[in-house]
Design a protein around this motif. Structure first.
Motif, PDB file in Angstrom:
ATOM      1  N   MET A 198     -21.105  14.700 -37.272  1.00 53.55           N
ATOM      2  CA  MET A 198     -22.354  14.454 -36.547  1.00 53.55           C
ATOM      3  C   MET A 198     -22.583  15.514 -35.478  1.00 53.55           C
ATOM      4  O   MET A 198     -23.688  16.058 -35.336  1.00 53.55           O
ATOM      5  N   ALA A 199     -21.539  15.796 -34.709  1.00 54.80           N
ATOM      6  CA  ALA A 199     -21.680  16.796 -33.643  1.00 54.80           C
ATOM      7  C   ALA A 199     -21.963  18.171 -34.215  1.00 54.80           C
ATOM      8  O   ALA A 199     -22.812  18.912 -33.694  1.00 54.80           O
ATOM      9  N   GLU A 200     -21.273  18.537 -35.282  1.00 58.65           N
ATOM     10  CA  GLU A 200     -21.503  19.847 -35.911  1.00 58.65           C
ATOM     11  C   GLU A 200     -22.906  19.946 -36.502  1.00 58.65           C
ATOM     12  O   GLU A 200     -23.460  21.043 -36.615  1.00 58.65           O
ATOM     13  N   THR A 208     -23.731  10.008 -32.008  1.00 56.78           N
ATOM     14  CA  THR A 208     -22.355  10.491 -31.920  1.00 56.78           C
ATOM     15  C   THR A 208     -21.522   9.582 -31.027  1.00 56.78           C
ATOM     16  O   THR A 208     -20.356   9.298 -31.314  1.00 56.78           O
ATOM     17  N   ALA A 209     -22.130   9.104 -29.936  1.00 55.94           N
ATOM     18  CA  ALA A 209     -21.411   8.222 -29.025  1.00 55.94           C
ATOM     19  C   ALA A 209     -21.022   6.916 -29.701  1.00 55.94           C
ATOM     20  O   ALA A 209     -19.950   6.356 -29.434  1.00 55.94           O
ATOM     21  N   VAL A 235     -10.568  18.080 -34.321  1.00 52.52           N
ATOM     22  CA  VAL A 235     -11.817  18.682 -34.800  1.00 52.52           C
ATOM     23  C   VAL A 235     -13.006  18.044 -34.092  1.00 52.52           C
ATOM     24  O   VAL A 235     -13.967  18.732 -33.686  1.00 52.52           O
ATOM     25  N   ALA A 236     -12.958  16.717 -33.902  1.00 51.43           N
ATOM     26  CA  ALA A 236     -14.041  16.024 -33.199  1.00 51.43           C
ATOM     27  C   ALA A 236     -14.145  16.477 -31.752  1.00 51.43           C
ATOM     28  O   ALA A 236     -15.250  16.692 -31.225  1.00 51.43           O
ATOM     29  N   LEU A 240     -17.385  18.263 -29.970  1.00 55.25           N
ATOM     30  CA  LEU A 240     -18.061  17.608 -28.858  1.00 55.25           C
ATOM     31  C   LEU A 240     -18.000  18.404 -27.560  1.00 55.25           C
ATOM     32  O   LEU A 240     -18.568  17.976 -26.551  1.00 55.25           O
ATOM     33  N   ALA A 241     -17.292  19.524 -27.570  1.00 58.05           N
ATOM     34  CA  ALA A 241     -17.079  20.272 -26.327  1.00 58.05           C
ATOM     35  C   ALA A 241     -18.399  20.631 -25.644  1.00 58.05           C
ATOM     36  O   ALA A 241     -18.540  20.521 -24.424  1.00 58.05           O
ATOM     37  N   LYS A 242     -19.386  21.052 -26.412  1.00 56.96           N
ATOM     38  CA  LYS A 242     -20.665  21.450 -25.814  1.00 56.96           C
ATOM     39  C   LYS A 242     -21.394  20.233 -25.250  1.00 56.96           C
ATOM     40  O   LYS A 242     -21.978  20.291 -24.157  1.00 56.96           O
TER      41      LYS A 242
END
Length: 455
Positions: A198-200, A208-209, A235-236, A240-242
């Motif tokens: 989802m994040a990608e 995503t939350a 990987v998740a 999600l870092a951004k």
């Protein structure tokens, strides 16, 4: 296991740099070593075997390897082109030959199509057909998320949105499952993989939350995580870092404080925390949920007792004539037979690994399992279960077994050891563990062995 250990390395230094943690300067070398090792298990059809280049024909595993190789190439790590093309051709052939998919085919098919889409291969027609006509066949959250991510990668974000929602629905419906799956999955692995995809794919933060809450709940429910689960959580986190950059916090300890934007990871030694608690304050102007997770780690100061949680493992030592050995009266040059007996209440499908670490004064005598039928003194051995692989190392014996519900609930293996060095040594425990449900394990107690000099 090789890929599950290597996948997080693609993102480890990125996460470490953001949080001022130590960088691993050998990561690229370790990644190249993992790529070489996994490609050594590829056969001429492009498929990968679990323990070598034979015994493949597992499409989900092939797609998992291809996903890792794809992400490695995107990060700039060299992957041999011929081997990579062979892998993608293997997946493309599987998709082309699966004209009438069943529920059993669904996880393999979803992952294969996702990897092909990530590599720009023409699978849009397959994706649209499966999303529009066959979505109910895809019963796992990760399979649905992979279809949705494939659609997003190829530009059909309109179709991707409801498929991602369908993945969230399955996360809730399957959250209590804990059975063996052919795709090595679990509620935690699927939720983490869904978060990553989802994040990608740039889905809204609220979606995503929702998947992130499922990851949190599943992780809190168990003290252990499999390598699959750990890999997808990393990987998740990287994906999600951004998104986490919107978070603003202040971390205080004593007279010092630090303002931080984004996720915050720190390691504190116990002596730094004594009488000096750490306070975390979230900026109230940020309209988003923040979670604080504290993980405690350390080394045991006493020997762990025997344990049984789904499996019981017992270890016996015998002399060559079949009589039991007294481990307080062992002499240098003696030869012994180690018998390991594994019991479960009822046989279940699983992939398990049995590890027996040797005391310092022992070495393995023969690199093969002892068969009771070949040695009259041990004809009582229940050697009806063949290991998928067995490894005879300098310091331990390791064997992996593919278990099924129709097998006996009790099985035994035996191997020979030679007593080589006099002294008193710790006898480490033998351990059996489900590779993908690590909360199911058994362990013997520690022991002591006294070795007298040869006469």
């Amino acid at each position: 296991q090789v890929v599950s250990r290597a996948m997080p390395l693609l993102y480890a230094n990125k996460l470490a740099a953001e949080e001022r943690l130590d960088l691993d300067t050998n990561i690229d070398e370790r990644l190249r070593g993992a790529i070489d090792r996994v490609l050594s298990r590829q056969d001429s059809s492009g498929s990968f075997g679990l323990w070598g280049p034979t015994g493949g024909d597992h499409v989900w595993l092939d797609a998992y390897v291809a996903d890792f190789l794809t992400r490695a190439r995107e990060r700039g790590i060299s992957v041999p082109q011929k081997a990579f093309d062979l892998t993608l051709d293997r997946l493309r052939n599987h998709v082309a030959n699966t004209s009438d998919p069943t529920a059993k085919d669904a996880p393999d098919l979803a992952y294969a199509i996702y990897v092909l889409a990530r590599n720009g291969r023409p699978v849009m027609g397959d994706l649209r057909y499966l999303a529009d006509q066959k979505l109910d066949l895809f019963s796992t959250p990760l399979a649905r998320a992979q279809l949705a991510a494939g659609l997003s990668l190829l530009g059909d974000r309109g179709r991707a949105a409801p498929v991602f929602q369908a993945a969230l629905t399955r996360i809730e419906a399957t959250k209590a499952e804990r059975t063996w799956r052919e795709d090595y999955g679990s509620p935690l692995r699927d939720a983490a993989g869904t978060v990553a995809l989802m994040a990608e794919s740039g889905r809204p933060a609220a979606e995503t939350a929702a998947a992130g809450l499922a990851v949190e709940a599943a992780r809190n429910a168990r003290p252990h995580a499999s390598t699959q689960e750990q890999a997808w959580m990393v990987v998740a986190a990287a994906a999600l870092a951004k998104e986490a950059e919107r978070l603003k916090i202040t971390v205080s300890q004593g007279d010092t404080s630090e303002d931080k934007t984004g996720a915050y990871y720190r390691t504190y030694r116990a002596d730094r925390l004594e009488g000096r608690p750490v306070t975390v304050r979230v900026d109230p102007s940020v309209e988003r949920r923040a979670a604080v997770v504290v993980t405690t780690s350390g080394h045991p100061i006493v020997q762990e007792p025997a344990a049984s949680n789904g499996y019981t493992v017992e270890r016996f030592f015998y002399k060559a004539d079949g009589s039991k050995a007294d481990m307080t009266k062992v002499r240098q040059t003696d030869r012994l037979v180690v018998v390991l007996r594994v019991t479960e209440p009822k046989a279940q499908e699983a992939r398990i690994v049995l590890t027996d670490r040797l005391p310092a004064g022992f070495e393995i005598a023969d690199p093969k399992l002892l068969a009771g039928a070949d040695v009259p003194a041990f004809e009582w051995l229940k050697d009806t279960v063949e290991p998928a692989t067995a490894d005879y190392r300098d310091d331990r014996f390791v064997a992996a077994f593919d278990r099924s519900a129709d097998q006996d609930a009790v099985f035994e293996v035996a191997y020979g050891v030679r007593v080589v060095t006099p002294g008193r040594y710790v006898l480490p425990p033998a351990v059996v563990e489900d590779m993908y449900r690590p909360e199911r394990f058994g362990r013997t107690a520690f022991g002591t062995v006294d070795i007298a000099p040869a006469k």
